[in-house]
Design a protein around this motif. Sequence first.
Motif, short mmCIF file in Angstrom:
data_model
loop_
_atom_site.label_atom_id
_atom_site.label_comp_id
_atom_site.label_asym_id
_atom_site.label_seq_id
_atom_site.Cartn_x
_atom_site.Cartn_y
_atom_site.Cartn_z
N LYS A 1 0.84 -1.20 0.00
CA LYS A 1 0.00 0.00 0.00
C LYS A 1 0.87 1.25 0.00
CE LYS A 1 -3.77 -2.46 2.08
NZ LYS A 1 -4.79 -2.51 3.06
N VAL A 2 0.40 2.35 0.57
CA VAL A 2 1.14 3.61 0.55
C VAL A 2 2.25 3.55 1.61
CG1 VAL A 2 1.01 6.10 0.91
CG2 VAL A 2 -0.83 4.93 -0.29
N VAL A 3 3.48 3.71 1.15
CA VAL A 3 4.63 3.64 2.06
C VAL A 3 5.25 5.00 2.34
CG1 VAL A 3 5.22 1.25 1.51
CG2 VAL A 3 6.22 3.11 0.18
N ASP A 4 4.96 6.00 1.49
CA ASP A 4 5.56 7.32 1.65
C ASP A 4 4.67 8.35 0.98
OD1 ASP A 4 7.43 9.13 2.52
OD2 ASP A 4 8.98 8.57 1.08
N ARG A 5 4.76 9.59 1.46
CA ARG A 5 3.98 10.70 0.89
C ARG A 5 4.89 11.91 0.74
NH1 ARG A 5 0.10 8.10 3.94
NH2 ARG A 5 -1.92 7.89 2.92
N PHE A 6 4.62 12.72 -0.32
CA PHE A 6 5.38 13.95 -0.52
C PHE A 6 4.53 14.91 -1.34
CE2 PHE A 6 8.23 16.63 -3.01
CZ PHE A 6 9.01 17.17 -2.00
N ASN A 7 4.21 16.06 -0.79
CA ASN A 7 3.46 17.13 -1.49
C ASN A 7 2.23 16.61 -2.24
OD1 ASN A 7 5.19 19.06 -0.60
ND2 ASN A 7 6.27 19.32 -2.54
N GLY A 8 1.40 15.83 -1.60
CA GLY A 8 0.18 15.33 -2.23
C GLY A 8 0.38 14.13 -3.13
N LEU A 9 1.61 13.67 -3.25
CA LEU A 9 1.90 12.48 -4.04
C LEU A 9 2.13 11.30 -3.10
CD1 LEU A 9 4.40 13.98 -6.62
CD2 LEU A 9 2.01 13.38 -7.01
N ASN A 10 1.63 10.14 -3.47
CA ASN A 10 1.78 8.93 -2.68
C ASN A 10 2.69 7.95 -3.41
OD1 ASN A 10 -0.17 9.84 -0.79
ND2 ASN A 10 -1.78 9.14 -2.15
N VAL A 11 3.46 7.20 -2.66
CA VAL A 11 4.28 6.13 -3.21
C VAL A 11 3.70 4.82 -2.68
CG1 VAL A 11 6.57 5.09 -3.35
CG2 VAL A 11 6.33 7.57 -3.27
N THR A 12 3.27 3.97 -3.60
CA THR A 12 2.76 2.65 -3.26
C THR A 12 3.78 1.63 -3.73
OG1 THR A 12 0.50 3.43 -3.51
CG2 THR A 12 0.82 1.06 -3.54
N ALA A 13 3.96 0.56 -2.96
CA ALA A 13 5.00 -0.41 -3.27
C ALA A 13 4.47 -1.84 -3.29
CB ALA A 13 6.13 -0.31 -2.26
N PHE A 14 5.19 -2.68 -4.02
CA PHE A 14 4.95 -4.11 -4.12
C PHE A 14 6.32 -4.76 -4.11
CE2 PHE A 14 4.50 -8.00 -6.57
CZ PHE A 14 3.26 -8.51 -6.20
#
Length: 127
Positions: free
Chosen positions: A50-63
């Motif tokens: 799922k979401v592992v990090d956030r920056f300025n309204g952007l999400n980083v999702t990982a697998f």
Amino acid sequence: IVGQEDHPIYEVDLTGPKEQQTQYLHQFVLHSSLDAVDEQMWMSKEPHLKVVDRFNGLNVTAFVTAGNTRFLLLHDGRSDESIRSFFTEVYELYLRVLLNPFHAPTTRIMSREFDRKVKLLAKRLLG
């Protein structure tokens, strides 16, 4: 897609052309999120983190694959189920590339067919 030694082995921009500065910022955000992915993968039994990090309204999702290859997606808040489906489909494509005896797991994926299929999946599942 980031390999075991934190080297990118496949990159694609699914949103279209943008400024050079924005492109570098997105790459920086994704690279800096690798530490968060490493922390999360030890706390979860699921490959989809799922979401592992956030920056300025952007999400980083990982697998994360069993071989410790990380798939990262930078997005602005997509549905978690569609991202899970996207990662699952891309993982199947990735496995097909790995089954090629002429491809080493640490080399970049340069296949036009792989790139085309990833873009089609993004359009269908994330579009």
